[in-house]
Write an enzyme that holds these catalytic residues in place. Structure first.
Site, short mmCIF file in Angstrom:
data_model
loop_
_atom_site.label_atom_id
_atom_site.label_comp_id
_atom_site.label_asym_id
_atom_site.label_seq_id
_atom_site.Cartn_x
_atom_site.Cartn_y
_atom_site.Cartn_z
N GLU A 171 -53.15 45.57 -21.16
CA GLU A 171 -52.58 44.34 -20.60
C GLU A 171 -53.55 43.17 -20.62
O GLU A 171 -53.13 42.01 -20.64
CB GLU A 171 -52.11 44.61 -19.17
CG GLU A 171 -51.26 43.50 -18.59
CD GLU A 171 -50.67 43.84 -17.23
OE1 GLU A 171 -50.12 42.93 -16.59
OE2 GLU A 171 -50.75 45.03 -16.82
N SER A 220 -52.35 50.08 -13.18
CA SER A 220 -50.91 49.88 -13.34
C SER A 220 -50.29 51.00 -14.16
O SER A 220 -49.13 51.37 -13.94
CB SER A 220 -50.64 48.52 -14.00
OG SER A 220 -51.02 47.46 -13.16
N LEU A 253 -54.26 53.59 -19.13
CA LEU A 253 -53.88 54.28 -20.35
C LEU A 253 -54.71 53.84 -21.55
O LEU A 253 -55.20 54.67 -22.32
CB LEU A 253 -52.38 54.06 -20.62
CG LEU A 253 -51.81 54.72 -21.87
CD1 LEU A 253 -52.11 56.20 -21.92
CD2 LEU A 253 -50.30 54.48 -21.92
N GLN A 278 -43.13 53.67 -14.09
CA GLN A 278 -42.04 54.58 -13.81
C GLN A 278 -41.17 54.86 -15.03
O GLN A 278 -40.69 55.96 -15.23
CB GLN A 278 -41.15 54.01 -12.69
CG GLN A 278 -41.84 53.92 -11.35
CD GLN A 278 -40.96 53.25 -10.29
OE1 GLN A 278 -39.89 52.73 -10.60
NE2 GLN A 278 -41.42 53.24 -9.06
N GLY A 279 -40.97 53.85 -15.86
CA GLY A 279 -40.00 53.97 -16.95
C GLY A 279 -40.42 54.96 -18.01
O GLY A 279 -39.80 56.01 -18.20
N ARG A 317 -35.75 40.83 -18.62
CA ARG A 317 -36.32 40.75 -17.27
C ARG A 317 -36.41 39.32 -16.75
O ARG A 317 -36.18 39.07 -15.58
CB ARG A 317 -37.72 41.39 -17.27
CG ARG A 317 -37.68 42.89 -17.25
CD ARG A 317 -39.06 43.49 -17.24
NE ARG A 317 -38.99 44.93 -17.04
CZ ARG A 317 -40.04 45.73 -17.08
NH1 ARG A 317 -41.24 45.24 -17.32
NH2 ARG A 317 -39.90 47.03 -16.88
N TRP A 362 -48.86 53.79 -12.27
CA TRP A 362 -47.68 53.46 -11.48
C TRP A 362 -46.43 53.23 -12.33
O TRP A 362 -45.36 52.95 -11.80
CB TRP A 362 -47.94 52.22 -10.63
CG TRP A 362 -49.01 52.42 -9.61
CD1 TRP A 362 -49.71 53.57 -9.34
CD2 TRP A 362 -49.52 51.45 -8.69
NE1 TRP A 362 -50.62 53.36 -8.33
CE2 TRP A 362 -50.53 52.07 -7.91
CE3 TRP A 362 -49.25 50.11 -8.46
CZ2 TRP A 362 -51.25 51.41 -6.92
CZ3 TRP A 362 -49.96 49.44 -7.47
CH2 TRP A 362 -50.94 50.07 -6.71
N LEU A 420 -46.72 50.59 -22.41
CA LEU A 420 -47.39 51.87 -22.62
C LEU A 420 -47.58 52.13 -24.11
O LEU A 420 -48.61 52.66 -24.54
CB LEU A 420 -46.61 53.01 -21.97
CG LEU A 420 -46.49 53.00 -20.44
CD1 LEU A 420 -45.90 54.31 -19.94
CD2 LEU A 420 -47.82 52.74 -19.76
#
Length: 512
Positions: free
Chosen positions: A361, A46, A19, A51-52, A278, A49, A378
């Protein structure tokens, strides 16, 4: 000998097609740029992939101040509050940028944006696409935009191996694949190379993502920050695959609960329960597994038959390993998922090296602190990819190429993964970290296939060894408490090597 390719001379070079890299290339346009990716554009990232979705305050009961408060709380005292606030204040702009490039976010039955709830968020603020296909949908849309933009030259199948320097400034990039080696002269390089999950056996990242950008920047002398903080996603699909599939936090946001093999809901009495930060959830699950137990995510009561429509990707992933999430609890385990640390950058994505920018990242901006808030990655990728790109367009001072080194060998993590997985996981101890340092140092100094992965692993080990407390994603069984005061740590590879040699010498003295 590497071939010098002059036809792209002094164009900005973007390394990575996740991204941050895609947004940067599109933002630099119409100025010509070169985007380098070791695989197909947008693949093995990544971002694809995810999802959120992306966090942005859009509901009437939400605002950027609440978003910032949640971010700082998750970051456990180590966020750069000014940097975090500036990024969060641009969340709405980031949302509109993605809409501009053709991304259509999910809506509810009333035509309003469907906002998801994820761990440690106090409000529903996660915009998503296709249920749990956010990353795939966003990357596909941006990839199409890049391929249709004549100002962006895409070089697929080439891996960045070395940043070329002359007089302490960037002057080019050395690239290679199995059949060729080339040099792109440029005084402007943006690293958007992703995370370090490939250093671990259990990871949700593309397995080749071991922190190559960090290794290259470290060799060039860049300052690194917060390298000890590796976020382990609590709920990866526990199976024999590599990488492990992610079971999004959004499943817990919809009411799914964590149980052990005895059916006990072991998170029930922990503040936040399944939606705690987390690091807390990952550490609790790790403790259950360490005692010999098993952990499952049970969505049967919360979602039942709705699971397959709300989470079609996760449903398909579960079916591949014989799990029906509508009728069965999902076996889960922690897996390396996101690296809060990385190459230290300023507000514009500039590293400490003139001519080197970093976004996504691979960077350490201060947004995440000791523990990333879900779906802030993101957001950071869009905001910082945009900022870095705009800054790059205002800088162009060509520098002549310096000495071109022998092309480093293709990196291989095979010998490094067992060390990192065993010694630098969810729960850490000084003895394990000492073993890691002693094992990694010869690889770092050996200049072989394992050298670059070993550099990144050694950075993590030394940073972790020096933090004698448990904070955020860094949990030490020998130092279970937090210090009253703390600070972020910045070091270069030279600093880390000096400390590593010192620690090994001290251990030898104690043994003798």
């Amino acid at each position: 000998m590497a071939k010098i390719v002059d036809c792209f001379a002094d164009r900005p070079i973007i390394v990575g097609s996740g991204l941050a890299g895609l947004i940067a290339a599109l933002t630099i346009s119409p100025e010509p740029s070169v985007l380098v990716t070791r695989s197909a554009l947008g693949a093995e990232t990544s971002s694809a992939w995810a999802q959120g979705g992306m966090s942005v305050s859009l509901s009437p009961d939400d605002n950027p101040s609440l978003h910032l408060a949640d971010t700082l709380a998750a970051g456990d005292g180590l966020c750069d509050a000014v940097a975090a606030e500036s990024i969060i204040l641009e969340a709405l702009d980031a949302f509109h940028v993605l809409q501009h490039f053709g991304i259509h976010f999910d809506q509810d039955s009333n035509g309003h944006l469907a906002l998801g709830l994820e761990a440690a968020h106090s409000r529903r603020r996660i915009v998503h696409v296709g249920g749990d296909r956010s990353g795939t949908a966003i990357v596909q849309a941006l990839t199409a935009c890049v391929l249709n933009d004549p100002s962006i030259t895409v070089l697929e199948g080439l891996e960045a191996r070395h940043i070329l320097m002359a007089d302490n400034v960037v002057c080019g990039l050395l690239l290679a694949n199995p059949t060729s080696e080339i040099v792109l002269p440029s005084s402007r390089i943006l690293l958007a190379t992703g995370g370090i999950g490939g250093l671990y056996d259990a990871t949700t990242n593309p397995v080749n993502n071991f922190g190559q950008g960090i290794a290259m920047a470290a060799r060039a002398g860049a300052v690194l920050a917060d390298m000890e903080f590796v976020q382990f996603h609590p709920t990866a699909l526990h199976c024999h695959n590599r990488p492990l599939a992610l079971v999004s936090e959004a499943v817990r946001g919809e009411g799914a609960v964590l149980i052990n093999e005895r059916g006990e809901r072991f998170m029930a009495d922990i503040p936040g329960a399944e939606l705690a930060a987390r690091n807390i959830v990952a550490q609790a699950i790790s403790a259950e597994i360490t005692r010999g137990g098993q952990v499952f995510l049970d969505a049967r009561q919360a979602l039942g038959a709705r699971f397959s429509t709300r989470f079609p990707t996760i449903t398909a992933l579960c079916h591949k390993v014989g799990i029906d999430p509508v009728h069965m609890p999902i076996p889960v385990c922690p897996a390396a998922h996101y690296h809060m640390g990385g190459i230290a950058t300023d507000r514009q994505g500039r590293s400490s090296i003139p001519g080197l920018w970093v976004a996504g990242e691979a960077a350490s901006t201060g947004l995440h602190g000791a523990n990333r808030l879900a779906s802030n990655s993101l957001l950071e990728a869009v905001v910082m990819g945009t900022r870095a790109a705009r800054d790059i367009t205002s800088h162009n001072t060509p520098h002549p190429l310096g000495t071109i080194p022998i092309t480093p060998k293709k990196p291989d993590t095979t010998l490094i993964r067992p060390i990192v997985s065993q010694c630098l996981g969810v729960l850490r101890h000084a003895a394990d970290m000492h073993r890691a340092i002693a094992a990694l140092l010869p690889f770092v100094e050996g200049e072989e296939e394992s050298s670059d992965p070993a550099i990144v692993a050694l950075l993590i080990a030394i940073f972790a060894h020096l933090r004698t407390e448990s904070r955020g994603a860094h949990a030490r069984t020998d130092f279970p408490l937090k210090h009253d005061t703390t600070q972020r740590r910045n070091m270069t590879l030279e600093d880390v090597l000096e400390i590593a040699h010192s620690r090994i010498a001290q251990r030898k003295e104690k043994i003798s």
